[in-house]
Scaffold this active site. Structure first.
Site, PDB file in Angstrom:
ATOM      1  N   HIS A 173      55.396  41.141  44.343  1.00 41.83           N
ATOM      2  CA  HIS A 173      54.926  40.047  43.172  1.00 41.83           C
ATOM      3  C   HIS A 173      53.592  39.948  42.652  1.00 41.83           C
ATOM      4  O   HIS A 173      53.066  38.975  42.246  1.00 41.83           O
ATOM      5  CB  HIS A 173      55.173  38.636  44.214  1.00 41.83           C
ATOM      6  CG  HIS A 173      55.161  37.404  43.465  1.00 41.83           C
ATOM      7  ND1 HIS A 173      54.412  36.261  43.857  1.00 41.83           N
ATOM      8  CD2 HIS A 173      56.070  36.938  42.609  1.00 41.83           C
ATOM      9  CE1 HIS A 173      54.706  35.235  42.957  1.00 41.83           C
ATOM     10  NE2 HIS A 173      55.803  35.737  42.214  1.00 41.83           N
ATOM     11  N   LYS A 175      50.003  40.834  40.567  1.00 42.90           N
ATOM     12  CA  LYS A 175      49.695  40.895  39.234  1.00 42.90           C
ATOM     13  C   LYS A 175      48.285  41.134  38.827  1.00 42.90           C
ATOM     14  O   LYS A 175      47.400  40.600  39.321  1.00 42.90           O
ATOM     15  CB  LYS A 175      50.123  39.385  38.473  1.00 42.90           C
ATOM     16  CG  LYS A 175      51.576  39.047  38.490  1.00 42.90           C
ATOM     17  CD  LYS A 175      51.714  37.839  39.342  1.00 42.90           C
ATOM     18  CE  LYS A 175      53.107  37.197  39.483  1.00 42.90           C
ATOM     19  NZ  LYS A 175      53.386  36.318  40.290  1.00 42.90           N
ATOM     20  N   ASP A 180      39.481  50.602  32.361  1.00 42.41           N
ATOM     21  CA  ASP A 180      38.520  51.445  32.489  1.00 42.41           C
ATOM     22  C   ASP A 180      37.654  51.690  33.729  1.00 42.41           C
ATOM     23  O   ASP A 180      36.541  51.952  33.877  1.00 42.41           O
ATOM     24  CB  ASP A 180      37.303  51.379  31.170  1.00 42.41           C
ATOM     25  CG  ASP A 180      37.866  51.909  29.872  1.00 42.41           C
ATOM     26  OD1 ASP A 180      39.038  52.550  29.874  1.00 42.41           O
ATOM     27  OD2 ASP A 180      37.330  51.382  29.084  1.00 42.41           O
ATOM     28  N   HIS A 410      53.361  26.847  37.547  1.00 42.99           N
ATOM     29  CA  HIS A 410      53.326  28.109  38.283  1.00 42.99           C
ATOM     30  C   HIS A 410      52.252  28.685  38.831  1.00 42.99           C
ATOM     31  O   HIS A 410      52.011  29.815  39.556  1.00 42.99           O
ATOM     32  CB  HIS A 410      53.788  28.808  37.037  1.00 42.99           C
ATOM     33  CG  HIS A 410      54.468  30.244  37.436  1.00 42.99           C
ATOM     34  ND1 HIS A 410      53.547  31.453  37.390  1.00 42.99           N
ATOM     35  CD2 HIS A 410      55.546  30.591  37.993  1.00 42.99           C
ATOM     36  CE1 HIS A 410      54.441  32.356  38.002  1.00 42.99           C
ATOM     37  NE2 HIS A 410      55.602  31.974  38.342  1.00 42.99           N
ATOM     38  N   LYS A 412      48.925  29.338  41.405  1.00 42.23           N
ATOM     39  CA  LYS A 412      48.752  29.214  42.826  1.00 42.23           C
ATOM     40  C   LYS A 412      47.312  29.309  42.871  1.00 42.23           C
ATOM     41  O   LYS A 412      46.477  30.361  42.930  1.00 42.23           O
ATOM     42  CB  LYS A 412      49.388  30.545  43.425  1.00 42.23           C
ATOM     43  CG  LYS A 412      50.709  30.798  43.120  1.00 42.23           C
ATOM     44  CD  LYS A 412      50.976  31.666  41.950  1.00 42.23           C
ATOM     45  CE  LYS A 412      52.266  31.981  41.605  1.00 42.23           C
ATOM     46  NZ  LYS A 412      52.900  31.860  40.269  1.00 42.23           N
ATOM     47  N   ASP A 417      36.479  23.052  50.557  1.00 39.69           N
ATOM     48  CA  ASP A 417      35.023  22.656  50.768  1.00 39.69           C
ATOM     49  C   ASP A 417      34.256  22.190  49.564  1.00 39.69           C
ATOM     50  O   ASP A 417      33.064  22.208  49.605  1.00 39.69           O
ATOM     51  CB  ASP A 417      34.369  23.289  51.878  1.00 39.69           C
ATOM     52  CG  ASP A 417      34.949  23.000  53.177  1.00 39.69           C
ATOM     53  OD1 ASP A 417      35.662  22.155  53.460  1.00 39.69           O
ATOM     54  OD2 ASP A 417      34.720  23.804  54.105  1.00 39.69           O
TER      55      ASP A 417
END
Length: 513
Positions: A173, A175, A180, A410, A412, A417
């Site tokens: 999952h 991404k 470079d 979608h 996450k 704090d």
């Protein structure tokens, strides 16, 4: 007796078929032709020269530049690919066969043809329709494609689950896109139109960040671990090569569409290329930590103590005053619920934003989440559910991206704090915890944390979920003029939707959601 014999016969036939398919479509004995590793950072290219100056002025720190909206996220990837002079390493769960998918895949082709080494690692569950184009890219001398946990039966692909479910139920999952060896993009977005927020129709609300500094080498090392893992296979072992060269022509056709023209304009209007040319890339300097699963998790062989879920639980437990969680798919599980409820009872302000039933694209996940709502609310956890707002808003700041007008959430993103923020691929659900591999960046950034907290305090985009005096769950929709509408059932849903969700709620499938 006759019925029993029939059932036994059916069971035997199914078993023989499953065993036969497994024998007919085995995994290759060898994953790939050779191991390859990251290249040294290229500080002489336009991107490297710009970043080197910035890093020298901020030794020991990492720079982050959150991508404010979907178009900016798309443009950043395209611009980085065009600026690349030595290497591009990209890994994605989903790469769609649509306008943005074709355009970005063609950017990798163009980079490879001008001499850039391109390594693309894709999860086989998310590349529907791209076998031929990926094979074409892989055939280029400077491009290399590998597939994570491949389906050995290509058509019909999903039939592979019948004889290899245990392995195929585990997916990559992650991404990331690293260019470079000097800059990376990490976050929750896959590659596809729905993730880049442009044009008509449904879109996902998501968050990425550009990162530079020492953290890039850590991301590169992680990529190497996945690229050379036991779950990664050379694409040529599964994808049939084709004599027809169609990637560039298909991408050109995509660019000429109305939607494609909009993405082209997004690239042209984005200031990133100009800032690289002027050697004036603006970032926020902070300490950044990479959270990433061992790729052995893809085979169920990772040490459970070193999984990213343990790092995130520690992240939550360290909260002293507040914990803000944005998760498209939210199933805390028994352990997660105990952590959140314990924090709330101890005085920590815990807020969770997830999709409403109307906004979610995975109803079974919402059904499982429903089991935890009442206890979370009783402990003092604040629950917000994103409204499936239908009106498009083209220009959005980072706070708006974290929780703004969109068809479905979608993202996450987790804040603690008002000081630290996690941006990554990890959903707060059992699949992210135990089945899928995940990654993300924990950023020491009061500015980004404040943006998240500020937006969650604004209820224009969400329903506030509470318990009534009769201990029944209600949804409050608060308008800017102070008007409050109270719903006693999931807003904007039909009786059939709610009934179906109620049935799914009791199915024993939470472990795989």
């Amino acid at each position: 007796m006759r019925l029993i014999r029939i059932l036994l016969t059916v069971a035997v036939v199914i078993t023989i078929a499953v065993v036969g398919l497994k024998l007919a479509f085995p995994l290759p004995e060898k994953n790939y032709s050779e191991q390859t590793l990251k290249q040294d950072p290229d500080w002489d290219g336009p991107l490297g020269a710009t970043i080197k100056q910035a890093i020298e002025r901020n030794p020991g720190l990492d720079g982050v530049r959150p991508l404010g909206n979907g178009r900016a996220a798309f443009a950043a990837r395209a611009i980085f690919a065009r600026q690349a002079t030595s290497s591009i390493d990209a890994q994605y769960y989903i790469w769609q066969d649509d306008v943005t998918g074709l355009m970005l895949l063609d950017e990798l082709r163009a980079a490879a043809e001008r001499g850039v080494r391109v390594r693309l690692l894709v999860d086989d569950n998310g590349i529907s329709g791209l076998d031929g184009l990926l094979a074409e890219l892989d055939a280029l001398p400077n491009a290399h494609v590998r597939i994570f946990n491949p389906f050995t039966l290509r058509n019909p692909k999903l039939l592979s689950y019948a004889f290899d479910f245990r392995r195929l139920n585990r997916r990559m999952h992650n991404k990331s896109m690293t260019v470079d060896g000097v800059a990376t993009i990490v976050g929750g977005r896959n590659i596809g139109d729905i993730y880049f927020d442009y044009g008509a129709g449904t879109h996902y609300l998501d968050v990425d960040t550009i990162a530079i500094g020492p953290i890039v080498d850590e991301v590169s090392q992680s990529f190497d671990a996945y690229w050379n893992s036991s779950s990664s296979y050379d694409a040529a072992l599964f994808l049939e090569p084709t004599a027809e060269k169609s990637l560039q022509s298909k991408a050109d056709a995509a660019r000429k569409t109305a939607v494609g023209a909009g993405y082209q304009k997004a690239i042209q209007d984005n200031e990133l290329a100009d800032r690289i040319a002027a050697r004036d890339l603006t970032v926020e300097w902070s300490e950044v930590t990479l959270f990433v699963d061992d790729p052995a998790k893809g085979l169920g062989q990772a040490d459970s103590e070193n999984l990213i879920v343990e790092q995130l639980i520690a992240f939550a437990n360290d909260s002293q005053t507040s914990l803000d969680l944005v998760s498209a798919y939210f199933i805390p599980g028994k352990r997660g619920a105990e952590v959140l409820e314990g924090l709330a009872r101890s005085g920590v302000k815990v807020r969770v934003l997830t999709n409403s039933l109307d906004a979610t694209d995975v109803m079974p996940v919402h059904a499982a989440y429903m089991r935890y709502r009442e206890d979370l609310l009783n402990s003092g956890v604040e629950l917000l559910e994103l409204r499936a707002l239908r009106q498009e808003h083209r220009e959005r700041s980072l706070p708006e991206m974290l929780a703004g007008s969109a068809s479905g959430l979608h993202a996450k993103v987790f804040g603690s704090d008002g000081k630290r923020v996690f941006i990554g691929s990890y959903n707060l659900d059992p699949r992210s915890a135990r089945l899928n591999t995940e990654m993300g960046l924990m950023i020491e950034s009061p500015a980004i944390a404040a943006s998240l907290a500020e937006k969650l305090a604004n209820t224009d985009f969400s329903y506030r979920v509470e318990l009534s005096e009769d201990d029944e769950i209600i949804w409050l929709q608060e308008e800017q003029d102070g008007t409050v509408t109270v719903f006693t059932a999931d807003p904007e849903t039909s009786g059939f939707q709610r009934a179906l969700t109620a049935v799914v709620r009791w199915l024993p499938v939470e472990w795989m959601l």
